[in-house]
Design a protein around this motif. Structure first.
Motif, PDB file in Angstrom:
ATOM      1  N   HIS A  86     -12.924  26.112  59.223  1.00  0.00           N
ATOM      2  CA  HIS A  86     -11.685  26.120  59.996  1.00  0.00           C
ATOM      3  C   HIS A  86     -10.479  26.271  59.074  1.00  0.00           C
ATOM      4  O   HIS A  86      -9.497  26.942  59.410  1.00  0.00           O
TER       5      HIS A  86
ATOM      6  N   ASP B 122      -4.001  23.093  66.925  1.00  0.00           N
ATOM      7  CA  ASP B 122      -4.970  24.187  67.026  1.00  0.00           C
ATOM      8  C   ASP B 122      -5.849  24.115  68.266  1.00  0.00           C
ATOM      9  O   ASP B 122      -6.584  25.061  68.550  1.00  0.00           O
TER      10      ASP B 122
ATOM     11  N   THR C 265     -14.818  25.091  68.535  1.00  0.00           N
ATOM     12  CA  THR C 265     -13.813  26.057  68.088  1.00  0.00           C
ATOM     13  C   THR C 265     -12.448  25.804  68.731  1.00  0.00           C
ATOM     14  O   THR C 265     -12.349  25.229  69.817  1.00  0.00           O
TER      15      THR C 265
ATOM     16  N   LEU D 133      -7.630  29.748  70.889  1.00  0.00           N
ATOM     17  CA  LEU D 133      -6.871  30.854  70.306  1.00  0.00           C
ATOM     18  C   LEU D 133      -5.798  31.391  71.242  1.00  0.00           C
ATOM     19  O   LEU D 133      -4.997  32.235  70.853  1.00  0.00           O
ATOM     20  N   ASP D 134      -5.764  30.901  72.485  1.00  0.00           N
ATOM     21  CA  ASP D 134      -4.756  31.381  73.434  1.00  0.00           C
ATOM     22  C   ASP D 134      -3.496  30.509  73.440  1.00  0.00           C
ATOM     23  O   ASP D 134      -2.615  30.702  74.275  1.00  0.00           O
TER      24      ASP D 134
ATOM     25  N   LYS E  17       0.230  29.284  68.402  1.00  0.00           N
ATOM     26  CA  LYS E  17      -0.891  29.229  67.474  1.00  0.00           C
ATOM     27  C   LYS E  17      -0.419  29.399  66.034  1.00  0.00           C
ATOM     28  O   LYS E  17       0.421  30.241  65.726  1.00  0.00           O
TER      29      LYS E  17
ATOM     30  N   ALA F  21      -3.487  32.379  60.663  1.00  0.00           N
ATOM     31  CA  ALA F  21      -4.923  32.337  60.377  1.00  0.00           C
ATOM     32  C   ALA F  21      -5.232  31.588  59.087  1.00  0.00           C
ATOM     33  O   ALA F  21      -6.329  31.049  58.943  1.00  0.00           O
TER      34      ALA F  21
ATOM     35  N   CYS G  26      -5.450  28.148  60.622  1.00  0.00           N
ATOM     36  CA  CYS G  26      -6.339  27.995  61.770  1.00  0.00           C
ATOM     37  C   CYS G  26      -7.207  29.238  61.885  1.00  0.00           C
ATOM     38  O   CYS G  26      -6.751  30.288  62.331  1.00  0.00           O
ATOM     39  N   SER G  27      -8.454  29.118  61.463  1.00  0.00           N
ATOM     40  CA  SER G  27      -9.340  30.275  61.374  1.00  0.00           C
ATOM     41  C   SER G  27      -9.527  30.959  62.727  1.00  0.00           C
ATOM     42  O   SER G  27      -9.567  30.312  63.778  1.00  0.00           O
ATOM     43  N   GLU G  28      -9.664  32.274  62.683  1.00  0.00           N
ATOM     44  CA  GLU G  28      -9.971  33.056  63.879  1.00  0.00           C
ATOM     45  C   GLU G  28     -11.383  33.641  63.808  1.00  0.00           C
ATOM     46  O   GLU G  28     -11.795  34.379  64.703  1.00  0.00           O
ATOM     47  N   ASP G  29     -12.120  33.301  62.767  1.00  0.00           N
ATOM     48  CA  ASP G  29     -13.483  33.792  62.576  1.00  0.00           C
ATOM     49  C   ASP G  29     -14.442  32.618  62.704  1.00  0.00           C
ATOM     50  O   ASP G  29     -14.459  31.719  61.874  1.00  0.00           O
TER      51      ASP G  29
END
Length: 259
Positions: free
Chosen positions: A91, A119, A234, A237-238, A242, A245, A248-251
């Motif tokens: 994360h 997050d 997780t 992400l909406d 936000k 990245a 706050c990881s997006e993967d």
């Protein structure tokens, strides 16, 4: 690293210490790569207030193959997956730097409140892995933790309103523990300083109350902190606000241990 004793210590006290995980040569390579990364001036690098001294590097695994490879270290994933009970992803990846004589403190806080409120992560089913890149002793500002405080709900009782992400990584943190709360916790649980040698590793729970003092020594105190999160946990992400990245990881791809 994922043995029963370490898991028991993490569950009971909120932290465990693992000596001599990295060699002196590996620590030197970390430092070389950190300086290279700073020289490249990536986003996510922050400085001490009113100073050119680097305070933190955030998200270097997004841009550097060296740091990305560290996240797949077999021993780290074994410990994280054993504690979390499922596969995980990173994360957050940061390098906290306290430069000699000028590195500033971190107030009393717990980490999960940031990942929850900022997050949208619902559960503290996460783990911090800390890699010491210098000898950590009392004079250079070690992490000071309150053992077993991770068992207590709603630790945070001081909150800044409408703060930008930069405050989340400053010496004036967005979410903190009040003096009254800290006093009560220390009376009940005491304190423990996370100290050790370069190459050692410490793991701690994201709800463990901790702080660290200014670096008053003539030596830097650098540490890598990798935060693993369970795949089922997780973030949202909406969220309209936000964070970037590098915080706050997006993967959410499950990590696979190095061969």
């Amino acid at each position: 690293m994922g043995d029963l004793n370490n898991i028991q210590q993490l569950n009971a006290h909120g932290f465990c210490h693992l000596p001599e995980v990295f060699s002196h040569a590996q620590v030197d390579e970390f430092k070389t790569q950190i300086q290279k990364y700073i020289d490249e001036n990536h986003e996510g690098i922050v400085h001490e207030a009113d100073s050119s001294a680097v305070r933190g590097i955030h998200g270097p695994h997004l841009y550097s193959e060296f740091f990305q490879a560290i996240t797949n270290k077999k021993e780290f994933l074994e410990l994280a997956s054993s504690l979390l009970g499922e596969p995980c992803y990173v994360h957050q990846f940061k390098i906290n730097i306290k430069r000699r004589m000028v590195g500033q403190h971190w107030p009393w806080h717990e980490d999960f409140v940031y990942w929850n409120k900022k997050d949208g992560i619902k559960e503290p089913n996460m783990l911090n892995i800390v890699i010491f890149l210098d000898k950590v002793e009392l004079l250079n500002g070690p992490l000071c933790v309150i053992p077993s405080s991770h068992h207590i709900d709603d630790l945070t009782d001081v909150e800044a309103q409408d703060s930008a992400w930069q405050q989340d990584v400053s010496a004036s943190l967005t979410y903190q523990l009040s003096e009254k709360r800290v006093e009560a916790l220390i009376k009940q649980y005491g304190v423990h300083y996370l100290m050790g040698n370069a190459g050692d590793v410490t793991a701690f729970h994201p709800k463990l109350a901790h702080s660290s003092a200014n670096n008053m020594s003539p030596w830097d105190r650098q540490m890598v902190i990798i935060t693993y999160n369970a795949i089922s946990n997780t973030p949202s992400l909406d969220k309209p606000d936000k964070r970037p990245a590098f915080l706050c990881s997006e993967d959410f791809t499950p990590l696979v241990a190095e061969s």
